[in-house]
Scaffold this active site. Structure first.
Site, PDB file in Angstrom:
ATOM      1  N   GLU A 146      -1.825  -4.748  -2.081  1.00 22.53           N
ATOM      2  CA  GLU A 146      -1.503  -5.771  -1.150  1.00 22.53           C
ATOM      3  C   GLU A 146      -2.012  -7.221  -1.630  1.00 22.53           C
ATOM      4  OE1 GLU A 146      -0.022  -5.397   1.789  1.00 22.53           O
ATOM      5  OE2 GLU A 146       0.054  -3.401   1.917  1.00 22.53           O
ATOM      6  N   ASP A 169      -6.989  -6.444   2.169  1.00 22.86           N
ATOM      7  CA  ASP A 169      -7.239  -6.934   3.339  1.00 22.86           C
ATOM      8  C   ASP A 169      -8.609  -6.324   4.076  1.00 22.86           C
ATOM      9  OD1 ASP A 169      -6.425  -4.442   4.806  1.00 22.86           O
ATOM     10  OD2 ASP A 169      -4.499  -5.193   4.837  1.00 22.86           O
ATOM     11  N   ASP A 218      -3.677   3.123   7.978  1.00 21.51           N
ATOM     12  CA  ASP A 218      -2.580   3.583   7.055  1.00 21.51           C
ATOM     13  C   ASP A 218      -2.252   4.946   7.531  1.00 21.51           C
ATOM     14  OD1 ASP A 218      -2.370   1.119   6.371  1.00 21.51           O
ATOM     15  OD2 ASP A 218      -3.147   1.237   4.348  1.00 21.51           O
ATOM     16  N   HIS A 222       0.775  -1.196   0.027  1.00 27.31           N
ATOM     17  CA  HIS A 222      -0.037  -0.247  -0.085  1.00 27.31           C
ATOM     18  C   HIS A 222       0.784   1.266   0.033  1.00 27.31           C
ATOM     19  CE1 HIS A 222      -4.584   1.141   1.070  1.00 27.31           C
ATOM     20  NE2 HIS A 222      -3.962   1.635  -0.065  1.00 27.31           N
ATOM     21  N   ASP A 238     -10.131  -0.383   3.521  1.00 25.96           N
ATOM     22  CA  ASP A 238      -9.016  -1.108   4.410  1.00 25.96           C
ATOM     23  C   ASP A 238      -9.409  -1.479   5.600  1.00 25.96           C
ATOM     24  OD1 ASP A 238      -6.175  -1.632   5.293  1.00 25.96           O
ATOM     25  OD2 ASP A 238      -5.483   0.112   3.942  1.00 25.96           O
ATOM     26  N   HIS A 244      -7.167  -1.336   8.056  1.00 28.02           N
ATOM     27  CA  HIS A 244      -6.159  -0.529   8.461  1.00 28.02           C
ATOM     28  C   HIS A 244      -6.459   1.115   8.232  1.00 28.02           C
ATOM     29  CE1 HIS A 244      -4.098  -4.520   7.814  1.00 28.02           C
ATOM     30  NE2 HIS A 244      -4.003  -4.356   9.250  1.00 28.02           N
ATOM     31  N   ASP A 299      -7.302  -1.553  -0.565  1.00 27.50           N
ATOM     32  CA  ASP A 299      -6.451  -2.615   0.005  1.00 27.50           C
ATOM     33  C   ASP A 299      -7.379  -3.991   0.231  1.00 27.50           C
ATOM     34  OD1 ASP A 299      -5.050  -4.228   1.764  1.00 27.50           O
ATOM     35  OD2 ASP A 299      -4.393  -2.521   2.774  1.00 27.50           O
ATOM     36  N   HIS A 312       4.145   0.910   4.335  1.00 26.97           N
ATOM     37  CA  HIS A 312       2.573   0.429   3.869  1.00 26.97           C
ATOM     38  C   HIS A 312       1.569   1.013   4.951  1.00 26.97           C
ATOM     39  CE1 HIS A 312       1.549  -3.826   5.422  1.00 26.97           C
ATOM     40  NE2 HIS A 312       2.181  -3.101   6.216  1.00 26.97           N
TER      41      HIS A 312
HETATM   42  N1  LIG Z   1      -1.485  -1.234   3.999  1.00 28.86           N
HETATM   43  C1  LIG Z   1      -1.585  -2.057   4.974  1.00 28.86           C
HETATM   44  N2  LIG Z   1      -1.939  -3.325   4.849  1.00 28.86           N
HETATM   45  N3  LIG Z   1      -1.041  -1.717   6.238  1.00 28.86           N
HETATM   46  C2  LIG Z   1      -1.097  -2.441   7.362  1.00 28.86           C
HETATM   47  C3  LIG Z   1      -0.377  -1.606   8.715  1.00 28.86           C
HETATM   48  C4  LIG Z   1      -0.337  -2.417   9.807  1.00 28.86           C
HETATM   49  C5  LIG Z   1       0.150  -1.593  10.966  1.00 28.86           C
HETATM   50  N4  LIG Z   1      -0.919  -0.714  11.258  1.00 28.86           N
HETATM   51  C6  LIG Z   1       1.266  -0.979  10.749  1.00 28.86           C
HETATM   52  O1  LIG Z   1       1.563   0.301  10.649  1.00 28.86           O
HETATM   53  O2  LIG Z   1       2.419  -1.586  10.444  1.00 28.86           O
HETATM   54 MN   LIG Z   2      -3.483  -0.616   3.609  1.00 33.34          MN
HETATM   55 MN   LIG Z   3      -4.700  -2.960   5.355  1.00 30.45          MN
END
Ligand SMILES: NC(=[NH2+])NCCC[C@H](N)C(=O)O
Ligand SMILES: [Mn+2]
Ligand SMILES: [Mn+2]
Length: 299
Positions: free
Chosen positions: A271, A228, A126, A99, A122, A124, A226, A139
């Site tokens: 991702e 996920d 991010d 990402h 997402d 998350h 994303d 990411h």
């Molecule tokens: N794009 C993603 N899948 N991001 C996941 C981030 C996970 C976690 N918040 C980190 O900063 O490491």
């Molecule tokens: Mn992400």
């Molecule tokens: Mn994510």
């Protein structure tokens, strides 16, 4: 939506620690993205992938950031490609890659709008910076960087910042947020539909609200999807899976509603990690969602 789509792959895996997400663009192509979009009636140009090379993996001892220089270099290349696509008047569709590449995509598109909106689909947020990141993985930082937060090298890609305003983003599907991200969301009043709201309101209402919110205040909307965001049952091929996610049907509906609203002006699907996947299930899912986003209908 524009009748010509230009695809660019960003085989980036330096923004996180699980190898294999650099093969995401291939997995999505093999799942038939070009044919699928042509079938709907688009003229599709595949511009190939940006070159990332094989730099040595490094962690900055001071900030804890991983592979900053290589991520910056790749995002500058991507920004330039996407900028060219916009200048031609095509719709930019970026295939990831982790990402972190959203920084480059947004750098390429944002200046073409007075007030760009972003849908961040997402698990998350991010929204981390070096100070709040638990991992040092970039990411987990692209939305923060696009809002102007974090290292200058990241925020200034494309030569301007911020790329997007706090009030112009909508996060959908969140269920894993770090403490610093939660604080930022509260402090800035960022609009977030967590899994709780999706369960409670249903995806129809979530998308209706998102669409009318963005229509009021933006003149273009970037979709950063994303994989996920979806439950790992549907999208096992991702590096940071989180249980309890959005399901296939809800996501399909979300994409169809965006197609109907005609608000999306650029998109990226990120991702997808074929090494972690099951027979390209996640790559195929990505293409299914693209079909819906670009207006595919059964009847
Ligand atoms: N794009 C993603 N899948 N991001 C996941 C981030 C996970 C976690 N918040 C980190 O900063 O490491
Ligand atoms: Mn992400
Ligand atoms: Mn994510």
């Amino acid at each position: 939506m524009k009748k010509r789509i230009s695809i660019v792959g960003a085989p980036m895996d330096l923004g996180q620690l699980r190898r294999g997400v650099d093969m995401g663009p291939s997995a999505i192509r093999y799942a038939g993205v070009i044919e699928r979009l042509e079938q709907i009636g688009y003229e599709v140009h595949d511009m190939g992938d940006i070159q990332i090379g094989r730099p040595k993996l490094v962690t900055d001892p001071k900030t804890g950031l991983r592979n900053l220089e290589a991520v910056v270099t790749a995002n500058k290349k991507l920004a330039e490609k996407v900028d060219n696509i916009m200048r031609r008047g095509d719709f930019p569709l970026v295939l990831g890659g982790d990402h972190s590449i959203a920084i480059g995509t947004l750098a390429g598109v944002s200046k073409y709008f007075n007030s760009l909106g972003v849908i961040w689909y997402d698990a998350h947020g991010d929204l981390n910076t070096a100070e709040t990141s638990p991992s040092g993985n970039i990411h987990g930082m692209p939305l923060a960087a696009s809002l102007g937060l974090g290292e200058n090298e990241l925020t200034e890609i494309g030569g301007y910042f911020p790329k997007v305003k706090f009030e112009n983003i909508v996060i959908i599907g969140a269920r894993a947020l770090d403490p610093g991200e939660k604080q930022l969301i509260k402090e800035k009043g960022i609009k977030v539909y967590t899994m709780h709201e999706i369960d409670r309101l249903g995806m129809t209402r979530v998308m209706e609200e998102t669409i009318s919110y963005l229509k009021e205040r933006t003149d273009g909307v970037h979709l950063s999807l994303d994989l996920d965001a979806l439950d790992p049952l549907f999208a096992p091929g991702v590096g940071t899976p989180v249980v309890g996610g959005i399901d296939y049907r809800e996501s399909n509906l979300a994409m169809e509603m965006l197609a109907e609203a005609e608000i999306i002006t650029s998109a990226e699907f990120v991702e997808v990690n074929p090494i972690l996947d099951e027979r390209n299930k996640t790559g195929i899912l990505a293409v299914d969602l693209m079909g819906a986003l670009f207006g595919e209908r059964l009847l």
